[in-house]
Design a protein around this motif. Structure first.
Motif, PDB file in Angstrom:
ATOM      1  N   ILE A   9       0.852  -1.195   0.000  1.00  0.00           N
ATOM      2  CA  ILE A   9       0.000   0.000   0.000  1.00  0.00           C
ATOM      3  C   ILE A   9       0.882   1.237   0.000  1.00  0.00           C
ATOM      4  O   ILE A   9       1.936   1.254   0.634  1.00  0.00           O
ATOM      5  CB  ILE A   9      -0.973   0.012   1.202  1.00  0.00           C
ATOM      6  CG1 ILE A   9      -2.046   1.091   1.020  1.00  0.00           C
ATOM      7  CG2 ILE A   9      -0.250   0.180   2.512  1.00  0.00           C
ATOM      8  CD1 ILE A   9      -3.209   0.959   2.007  1.00  0.00           C
ATOM      9  N   GLY A  10       0.463   2.242  -0.764  1.00  0.00           N
ATOM     10  CA  GLY A  10       1.221   3.480  -0.828  1.00  0.00           C
ATOM     11  C   GLY A  10       0.294   4.681  -0.831  1.00  0.00           C
ATOM     12  O   GLY A  10      -0.907   4.558  -1.095  1.00  0.00           O
ATOM     13  N   LEU A  11       0.851   5.837  -0.546  1.00  0.00           N
ATOM     14  CA  LEU A  11       0.083   7.076  -0.592  1.00  0.00           C
ATOM     15  C   LEU A  11       0.224   7.694  -1.967  1.00  0.00           C
ATOM     16  O   LEU A  11       1.326   8.017  -2.401  1.00  0.00           O
ATOM     17  CB  LEU A  11       0.591   8.065   0.465  1.00  0.00           C
ATOM     18  CG  LEU A  11      -0.141   9.420   0.449  1.00  0.00           C
ATOM     19  CD1 LEU A  11      -1.548   9.277   1.041  1.00  0.00           C
ATOM     20  CD2 LEU A  11       0.653  10.482   1.211  1.00  0.00           C
ATOM     21  N   GLY A  12      -0.912   7.878  -2.656  1.00  0.00           N
ATOM     22  CA  GLY A  12      -0.906   8.626  -3.896  1.00  0.00           C
ATOM     23  C   GLY A  12      -1.045  10.103  -3.603  1.00  0.00           C
ATOM     24  O   GLY A  12      -1.833  10.501  -2.746  1.00  0.00           O
ATOM     25  N   VAL A  13      -0.284  10.945  -4.320  1.00  0.00           N
ATOM     26  CA  VAL A  13      -0.338  12.387  -4.048  1.00  0.00           C
ATOM     27  C   VAL A  13      -0.817  13.179  -5.259  1.00  0.00           C
ATOM     28  O   VAL A  13      -0.590  14.386  -5.351  1.00  0.00           O
ATOM     29  CB  VAL A  13       1.030  12.928  -3.559  1.00  0.00           C
ATOM     30  CG1 VAL A  13       1.389  12.331  -2.215  1.00  0.00           C
ATOM     31  CG2 VAL A  13       2.129  12.663  -4.574  1.00  0.00           C
ATOM     32  N   TYR A  14      -1.507  12.528  -6.192  1.00  0.00           N
ATOM     33  CA  TYR A  14      -2.082  13.235  -7.330  1.00  0.00           C
ATOM     34  C   TYR A  14      -3.043  14.315  -6.838  1.00  0.00           C
ATOM     35  O   TYR A  14      -3.873  14.069  -5.958  1.00  0.00           O
ATOM     36  CB  TYR A  14      -2.813  12.246  -8.234  1.00  0.00           C
ATOM     37  CG  TYR A  14      -3.552  12.869  -9.397  1.00  0.00           C
ATOM     38  CD1 TYR A  14      -2.892  13.709 -10.291  1.00  0.00           C
ATOM     39  CD2 TYR A  14      -4.902  12.610  -9.607  1.00  0.00           C
ATOM     40  CE1 TYR A  14      -3.558  14.272 -11.362  1.00  0.00           C
ATOM     41  CE2 TYR A  14      -5.584  13.167 -10.672  1.00  0.00           C
ATOM     42  CZ  TYR A  14      -4.904  14.005 -11.553  1.00  0.00           C
ATOM     43  OH  TYR A  14      -5.578  14.564 -12.616  1.00  0.00           O
ATOM     44  N   LYS A  15      -2.915  15.506  -7.405  1.00  0.00           N
ATOM     45  CA  LYS A  15      -3.740  16.667  -7.064  1.00  0.00           C
ATOM     46  C   LYS A  15      -3.504  17.195  -5.649  1.00  0.00           C
ATOM     47  O   LYS A  15      -4.233  18.064  -5.181  1.00  0.00           O
ATOM     48  CB  LYS A  15      -5.228  16.378  -7.278  1.00  0.00           C
ATOM     49  CG  LYS A  15      -5.605  16.314  -8.755  1.00  0.00           C
ATOM     50  CD  LYS A  15      -7.107  16.343  -8.951  1.00  0.00           C
ATOM     51  CE  LYS A  15      -7.435  16.455 -10.433  1.00  0.00           C
ATOM     52  NZ  LYS A  15      -8.890  16.490 -10.686  1.00  0.00           N
ATOM     53  N   ALA A  16      -2.493  16.683  -4.969  1.00  0.00           N
ATOM     54  CA  ALA A  16      -2.123  17.283  -3.681  1.00  0.00           C
ATOM     55  C   ALA A  16      -1.310  18.537  -3.968  1.00  0.00           C
ATOM     56  O   ALA A  16      -0.293  18.495  -4.665  1.00  0.00           O
ATOM     57  CB  ALA A  16      -1.304  16.302  -2.846  1.00  0.00           C
TER      58      ALA A  16
END
Length: 300
Positions: free
Chosen positions: A20-27
């Motif tokens: 599992i990973g953190l997506g940062v799209y649009k952050a």
């Protein structure tokens, strides 16, 4: 197969990637650092950024801040950082420059000695999409292979590639390093059985982005029923489904509580029947774009 969020998946490069990973799209850049820091505090060990997101440096800053915490036993090698080469940077010279630019982000926001405060290497770099042509895609891969040999990147892969794009690469005479992953949109209403089956046959890990359907299916009646049955949120049900499907999964949030909730899914499992019934294996439930259908022989 382990469905736990902290389990590691072996890549064909020999390295491992957290499931599992953190997506940062649009952050926004202003919030990416805090979101990444919060995620690492919550137990994530995998961060997925991209040039196109315009938050690489701030995502790295969040990682560095976490690693610099006094008494923190977590080391650089425990954290997996991904970024991507955008479409306009396809081709050997442009891709080489893009890789160098991504490498320059590894000092975060530091104004200090960038050699001492630096991630040092990138765990995974992807071609963000196949939206160019054969010559540009293959020359981009040439640049990525050279960066691996130079020690700047550990693993390389693709994103939004359909079967013809992967075959183009695997059949290329210049191929020296196979793609380790194909990052594609995957969730219960977009299961892509043919593509996923193909990737697994080729020992390429399917990585699921938008596992929460960009919020478009969170009010689904069946999902609501499952949430009530398992006493979990709809988002937690979708993340668990993605894990049980065998994907590496990338839920995105900038909300600290939701970031924590999204990794709090190790205390339950969907029954085989519930897993199979959720969504529709053959629905093409795209929530964003779908470059997997881009013609291989396109001119642009």
């Amino acid at each position: 197969m382990s469905f736990k969020t902290n389990s590691l998946v072996k890549l064909n490069s020999g390295y491992t990637i957290p499931r599992i990973g953190l997506g940062v799209y649009k952050a926004e850049a202003s919030e990416a650092s805090d979101s990444v820091f919060d995620a690492l505090e919550a137990g994530y060990r995998h961060v997925d950024s991209a040039k196109f997101y315009k938050n690489e440096r701030d995502s790295v800053e969040g990682i560095l801040r976490f690693l610099e915490k006094p008494g923190n036993p977590v080391k650089r090698e425990d954290i997996f950082y991904t970024t991507k080469i955008w479409n306009e940077d396809h081709g050997y010279e442009k891709a080489t420059a893009a890789i160098e630019a991504a490498f320059e982000q590894l000092s975060g926001n530091s104004k200090e000695d960038q050699k001492s405060r630096n991630l040092g290497y990138i765990d995974l770099v992807l071609i963000h999409s196949p939206l160019s042509n054969t010559e540009k895609r293959l020359n981009t891969w040439k640049a990525l292979q050279e960066a691996v040999k130079a020690g700047k990147i550990r693993s390389i892969g693709v994103s939004n590639y359909g079967i013809p794009h992967v075959e183009e690469l695997l059949n290329w005479d210049g191929l020296q390093i196979k793609p380790a992953v194909d990052q594609i949109e995957l969730h219960p209403w977009l299961q892509r059985p043919e593509l996923v089956g193909y990737l697994r046959k080729k020992n390429i890990v399917p990585v699921a982005y938008s596992p929460l359907t960009r919020g478009k299916r969170l009010d689904d009646a069946q999902l609501a029923e499952y949430a009530k049955r398992y006493n979990k949120s709809p988002a937690q049900i979708l993340i668990k489904w993605s894990l049980q499907a065998g994907f590496v999964t990338l839920p995105k949030s900038t909300n600290a509580q939701r970031i924590r909730d999204n990794i709090d899914v190790d205390d339950f499992e969907l029954s085989v029947e519930d897993f199979d019934k959720l969504g529709d294996k053959y629905e093409n439930g795209i929530t964003g774009w779908d470059p997997t259908v881009h013609p291989v022989d396109a001119d642009a």
